[in-house]
Write an enzyme that holds these catalytic residues in place. Structure first.
Site, PDB file in Angstrom:
ATOM      1  N   HIS A  65     -29.263  76.682  52.288  1.00 23.90           N
ATOM      2  CA  HIS A  65     -28.026  75.930  52.530  1.00 23.90           C
ATOM      3  C   HIS A  65     -26.935  76.301  51.534  1.00 23.90           C
ATOM      4  O   HIS A  65     -25.763  76.351  51.883  1.00 23.90           O
ATOM      5  CB  HIS A  65     -28.306  74.420  52.470  1.00 23.90           C
ATOM      6  CG  HIS A  65     -29.001  73.982  51.218  1.00 23.90           C
ATOM      7  ND1 HIS A  65     -30.323  74.279  50.973  1.00 23.90           N
ATOM      8  CD2 HIS A  65     -28.557  73.316  50.128  1.00 23.90           C
ATOM      9  CE1 HIS A  65     -30.672  73.797  49.794  1.00 23.90           C
ATOM     10  NE2 HIS A  65     -29.611  73.213  49.255  1.00 23.90           N
ATOM     11  N   CYS A 101     -28.913  82.557  47.786  1.00 24.91           N
ATOM     12  CA  CYS A 101     -29.137  81.129  47.541  1.00 24.91           C
ATOM     13  C   CYS A 101     -28.196  80.725  46.424  1.00 24.91           C
ATOM     14  O   CYS A 101     -27.277  81.470  46.087  1.00 24.91           O
ATOM     15  CB  CYS A 101     -30.608  80.801  47.278  1.00 24.91           C
ATOM     16  SG  CYS A 101     -31.293  81.375  45.721  1.00 24.91           S
ATOM     17  N   ARG A 158     -36.289 110.703  37.411  1.00 27.83           N
ATOM     18  CA  ARG A 158     -37.149 109.861  36.565  1.00 27.83           C
ATOM     19  C   ARG A 158     -37.275 108.447  37.129  1.00 27.83           C
ATOM     20  O   ARG A 158     -38.281 107.763  36.901  1.00 27.83           O
ATOM     21  CB  ARG A 158     -36.615 109.814  35.128  1.00 27.83           C
ATOM     22  CG  ARG A 158     -35.292 109.100  34.957  1.00 27.83           C
ATOM     23  CD  ARG A 158     -34.726 109.300  33.558  1.00 27.83           C
ATOM     24  NE  ARG A 158     -33.570 108.459  33.271  1.00 27.83           N
ATOM     25  CZ  ARG A 158     -32.331 108.711  33.690  1.00 27.83           C
ATOM     26  NH1 ARG A 158     -32.092 109.784  34.443  1.00 27.83           N
ATOM     27  NH2 ARG A 158     -31.329 107.914  33.372  1.00 27.83           N
ATOM     28  N   HIS A 159     -36.276 108.017  37.881  1.00 28.90           N
ATOM     29  CA  HIS A 159     -36.327 106.668  38.449  1.00 28.90           C
ATOM     30  C   HIS A 159     -37.351 106.570  39.584  1.00 28.90           C
ATOM     31  O   HIS A 159     -37.927 105.523  39.818  1.00 28.90           O
ATOM     32  CB  HIS A 159     -34.941 106.243  38.938  1.00 28.90           C
ATOM     33  CG  HIS A 159     -33.916 106.287  37.840  1.00 28.90           C
ATOM     34  ND1 HIS A 159     -33.980 105.461  36.746  1.00 28.90           N
ATOM     35  CD2 HIS A 159     -32.839 107.085  37.655  1.00 28.90           C
ATOM     36  CE1 HIS A 159     -32.972 105.735  35.934  1.00 28.90           C
ATOM     37  NE2 HIS A 159     -32.257 106.716  36.459  1.00 28.90           N
TER      38      HIS A 159
END
Ligand code: RB5
Length: 142
Positions: free
Chosen positions: A9, A64, A131-132
């Protein structure tokens, strides 16, 4: 491009604004909620995360109040990398370094213009790999 989107909501108004703003660019698969009536964020974050977890090509947006509830929930799903983003650079880095596949936004702490920029940035930024890639491969618990 089809994008999954869901909120509780607290994120409902921003979810609707994002769908409208990017209506020419994205096809939306909306997992709810569909009003500002109080709901429980896992009931919306889990279905979105399940859809993203099951297909490497799928992408999502979760909203949210703080972003934390939906992020914590979504990241329980293997292969979901839901990144809480509140500014331009963090959204870019979530893609470049983390190969995030779900953009998470805190509706109560960012304005609409920032949210639109986060969406633009997230979906216009590529994963850098290198490298990631090795680090991302180590995220799932085996
Ligand atoms: C709802 O009041 C709020 O708790 C929720 O939107 C979210 O911020 C939870 O993490």
């Amino acid at each position: 491009m089809k994008i999954h989107i869901a909120s509780d909501h607290a994120g409902f108004e921003l979810k609707e604004a994002i769908k409208k703003q990017f209506s020419n660019r994205f096809e939306w698969e909306d997992h709810g909620t569909f009003s500002s009536e109080s709901v429980d964020y896992p009931d919306f974050a889990h279905p979105l995360a399940a859809a993203v977890a099951n297909d490497a090509a799928e992408r999502g947006i979760l909203i949210c109040g703080t972003g934390n509830g939906v992020a914590i929930t979504a990241n329980k799903h293997a292969n979901v990398r839901a990144a809480l983003c509140w500014n331009h650079d963090i959204a870019a880095l979530a893609r470049q370094h983390n190969d995030a596949n779900v953009l998470v936004m805190p509706a109560r702490f960012i304005d609409q213009a920032t949210a639109f920029d986060l969406v633009e940035t997230f979906f216009n930024t590529a994963f850098e790999g290198g490298r990631h890639e090795r680090r991302v491969q180590k995220i799932n618990v085996r």
